[in-house]
Scaffold this motif. Sequence first.
Motif, PDB file in Angstrom:
ATOM      1  N   THR A 150       0.846  -1.198   0.000  1.00  0.00           N
ATOM      2  CA  THR A 150       0.000   0.000   0.000  1.00  0.00           C
ATOM      3  C   THR A 150       0.880   1.247   0.000  1.00  0.00           C
ATOM      4  OG1 THR A 150       0.001   0.128   2.399  1.00  0.00           O
ATOM      5  CG2 THR A 150      -1.790  -1.170   1.383  1.00  0.00           C
ATOM      6  N   VAL A 151       0.223   2.381  -0.172  1.00  0.00           N
ATOM      7  CA  VAL A 151       0.905   3.677  -0.104  1.00  0.00           C
ATOM      8  C   VAL A 151       1.687   3.773   1.202  1.00  0.00           C
ATOM      9  CG1 VAL A 151       0.407   6.136   0.255  1.00  0.00           C
ATOM     10  CG2 VAL A 151      -0.701   4.882  -1.621  1.00  0.00           C
ATOM     11  N   LEU A 184      -1.874  13.117   0.451  1.00  0.00           N
ATOM     12  CA  LEU A 184      -2.360  11.753   0.220  1.00  0.00           C
ATOM     13  C   LEU A 184      -2.814  11.033   1.493  1.00  0.00           C
ATOM     14  CD1 LEU A 184       0.111  10.496  -2.523  1.00  0.00           C
ATOM     15  CD2 LEU A 184      -2.306  11.019  -2.790  1.00  0.00           C
ATOM     16  N   HIS A 226      -5.611  10.574   2.588  1.00  0.00           N
ATOM     17  CA  HIS A 226      -6.837   9.782   2.383  1.00  0.00           C
ATOM     18  C   HIS A 226      -6.568   8.538   1.538  1.00  0.00           C
ATOM     19  CE1 HIS A 226      -6.134  12.295  -1.014  1.00  0.00           C
ATOM     20  NE2 HIS A 226      -7.126  11.757  -1.710  1.00  0.00           N
ATOM     21  N   ARG A 227      -5.316   8.302   1.154  1.00  0.00           N
ATOM     22  CA  ARG A 227      -5.005   7.189   0.257  1.00  0.00           C
ATOM     23  C   ARG A 227      -4.071   6.161   0.876  1.00  0.00           C
ATOM     24  NH1 ARG A 227      -7.221   6.441  -4.592  1.00  0.00           N
ATOM     25  NH2 ARG A 227      -7.583   8.344  -5.759  1.00  0.00           N
ATOM     26  N   HIS A 282      -4.404   2.464  -0.126  1.00  0.00           N
ATOM     27  CA  HIS A 282      -4.574   2.138  -1.539  1.00  0.00           C
ATOM     28  C   HIS A 282      -3.273   1.564  -2.098  1.00  0.00           C
ATOM     29  CE1 HIS A 282      -8.464   4.305  -2.489  1.00  0.00           C
ATOM     30  NE2 HIS A 282      -8.263   4.507  -1.197  1.00  0.00           N
ATOM     31  N   GLU A 332      -3.960   1.825  -8.040  1.00  0.00           N
ATOM     32  CA  GLU A 332      -5.228   2.551  -7.865  1.00  0.00           C
ATOM     33  C   GLU A 332      -5.029   4.070  -7.877  1.00  0.00           C
ATOM     34  OE1 GLU A 332      -6.632  -1.048  -4.915  1.00  0.00           O
ATOM     35  OE2 GLU A 332      -6.441   0.972  -4.119  1.00  0.00           O
ATOM     36  N   LEU A 333      -3.787   4.509  -8.098  1.00  0.00           N
ATOM     37  CA  LEU A 333      -3.495   5.953  -8.049  1.00  0.00           C
ATOM     38  C   LEU A 333      -3.209   6.497  -9.439  1.00  0.00           C
ATOM     39  CD1 LEU A 333      -0.930   6.001  -5.085  1.00  0.00           C
ATOM     40  CD2 LEU A 333      -3.415   6.263  -4.958  1.00  0.00           C
ATOM     41  N   GLU A 368      -0.164  11.135  -8.413  1.00  0.00           N
ATOM     42  CA  GLU A 368      -0.267  10.644  -7.023  1.00  0.00           C
ATOM     43  C   GLU A 368       0.863   9.660  -6.714  1.00  0.00           C
ATOM     44  OE1 GLU A 368      -5.095  11.051  -6.325  1.00  0.00           O
ATOM     45  OE2 GLU A 368      -4.289   9.232  -7.243  1.00  0.00           O
TER      46      GLU A 368
END
Length: 232
Positions: free
Chosen positions: A107-108, A139, A141-142, A145, A149-150, A154
């Motif tokens: 993930t991020v 980012l 809120h990400r 993810h 998905e970006l 991003e």
Amino acid sequence: MIPSTPTPGLQVRQLTKTYIMPAGPVEVLRGIDLDVQPGEAIAIMGPSGSGKSTFLYILGTLEPPSSGTVLVDGEDPFQRPAQDLAQFRNRHIGFVFQEHYLLPQCTVWENVLVPSLINNISRPDAAVRARQLLEQVGLSHRLHHYPAELSGGERQRVAMARALINKPRLVLADEPTGNLDRQAANTVVSLLLDLVRNHGVILVLATHSLEIARRFARIYELFDGQLHLRDQ
Ligand SMILES: Nc1ncnc2c1ncn2[C@@H]1O[C@H](COP(=O)(O)OP(=O)(O)OP(=O)(O)O)[C@@H](O)[C@H]1O
Ligand SMILES: [Mg+2]
């Protein structure tokens, strides 16, 4: 005797790089001198094949110079034993490339934390810093993810947060906006410049875009193996 204090920042002296190829030697860098202070950002332009990436690779200790010296806060990393060089790189240098090289299965949040795992910053400290950096690049809120998905912009912002997680002294960006549209490119550069200012690191960015380069205090052009300061 009074111990001399190391000069902070980046100092490059008479740096050369020649690739020895079967068809003969290729002289790419022919005596580069450069001084950059902490908190300063410089842009390097120059034709394709002029040696911008080669120069950044050497600054990032990914390639040794043929001759000359690179000092980072007074230390010549190439004087270290080979096995310590990777540690120096991980600890002191942040990279942002044209391709983001994020880990697709992470993930991020995990991607930003990866470099801190192979370093000795404590986990809670790294987590606090990752949260701050991801907030600064917009980012928050990400976090959970995956890269796929970006958007491209991003992903580059995640790569920037990752480059800064270990508090590097030097950030090297090789055409970080090459794959982005104009607006996303400008956003990425604004964030990079803010991060550099806020964290007092040195940024050396290679770009083909004069519009991007003009946002930097100093622009150099690399040709004939040398850096030439450009009138803005
Ligand atoms: N590992 C290598 N072995 C041999 N020659 C190399 C190697 N890496 C780069 N070169 C040569 O060095 C020169 C400079 O390449 P470099 O990638 O640094 O240019 P650049 O300015 O980054 O170009 P671009 O704008 O296209 O990214 C080129 O002539 C290239 O062929
Ligand atoms: Mg290049």
